[in-house]
Design an enzyme around this catalytic site. Structure first.
Site, PDB file in Angstrom:
ATOM      1  N   ASP A 189      -6.158   2.083  -5.007  1.00  0.00           N
ATOM      2  CA  ASP A 189      -6.993   0.929  -4.652  1.00  0.00           C
ATOM      3  C   ASP A 189      -8.363   1.376  -4.155  1.00  0.00           C
ATOM      4  OD1 ASP A 189      -4.778  -0.691  -5.195  1.00  0.00           O
ATOM      5  OD2 ASP A 189      -4.131  -0.707  -3.097  1.00  0.00           O
ATOM      6  N   ASP A 197       1.884   0.834  -1.115  1.00  0.00           N
ATOM      7  CA  ASP A 197       0.697   0.793  -0.276  1.00  0.00           C
ATOM      8  C   ASP A 197       1.066   1.362   1.076  1.00  0.00           C
ATOM      9  OD1 ASP A 197      -0.990  -0.450  -2.161  1.00  0.00           O
ATOM     10  OD2 ASP A 197      -0.281  -2.435  -1.604  1.00  0.00           O
TER      11      ASP A 197
END
Length: 173
Positions: A143, A129
């Site tokens: 995401d 991330d």
């Protein structure tokens, strides 16, 4: 095969191609941006605008880092979910539905690839991330694609239901 059946088969093939094309595009963009993030953000944070910054983190859990240590279970769950979504594609009509579903599947496969290939054992990898708003959990392209794809599918189903389209209820085919 009648002309109507032939047209339906062509429509299904076109929808499947749209889903696959979006899925592959999302997967490629996700993995490319993650490779860049791992190389470029290992020892720094890039401030962009307002609260948006790029900062590398590795997430072994699911959304909001919940479920840490459940990597193999999560990987299997994602495989099952992707299979269910792919089989469900026939119940979803239209280009928008295909676009949304392709985004969801592509995003799920992007994060699954991290779990499989970025760890010491099968399913034990961490999801990369790097998009940090500082007021929302840090996320990645996969995401974002899952979220946007889900919104598109839900809006598409809602509007199809309001119009009375049978495809939204799964009664055609």
């Amino acid at each position: 095969m009648s002309a109507e059946q032939s047209a339906g088969a062509r429509e299904r093939l076109t929808r499947d191609r749209w889903i696959a094309a979006v899925c592959v595009t999302v997967l490629a963009a996700d993995q490319a941006t993650k490779a860049w993030a791992v190389a470029a953000l290992d020892d720094r944070v890039i401030e962009l605008v307002w609260t948006l910054r790029l900062r590398l983190v590795h997430n072994t859990g699911i959304a909001f880092s919940a479920g840490r240590g459940l990597g193999p279970v999560l990987a299997l769950a994602v495989i099952v979910i992707v299979g269910v979504l792919w089989s469900w594609r026939r119940r979803l009509g239209g280009t928008w539905g295909a676009f949304g579903l392709g985004g969801i599947i592509g995003g799920a496969l992007g994060n699954l690839a991290d779990r499989i290939f970025r760890g010491a054992g099968w399913g034990r990898g961490a999801v990369v991330d790097f998009i940090d708003l500082q007021w929302w959990p840090i996320f990645n392209v996969a995401d974002a694609s899952i979220t946007v794809g889900l919104i598109i599918v839900l809006v598409h189903l809602f509007l199809s239901e309001r119009r009375g389209d049978s495809i939204a209820r799964g009664t055609s085919e």
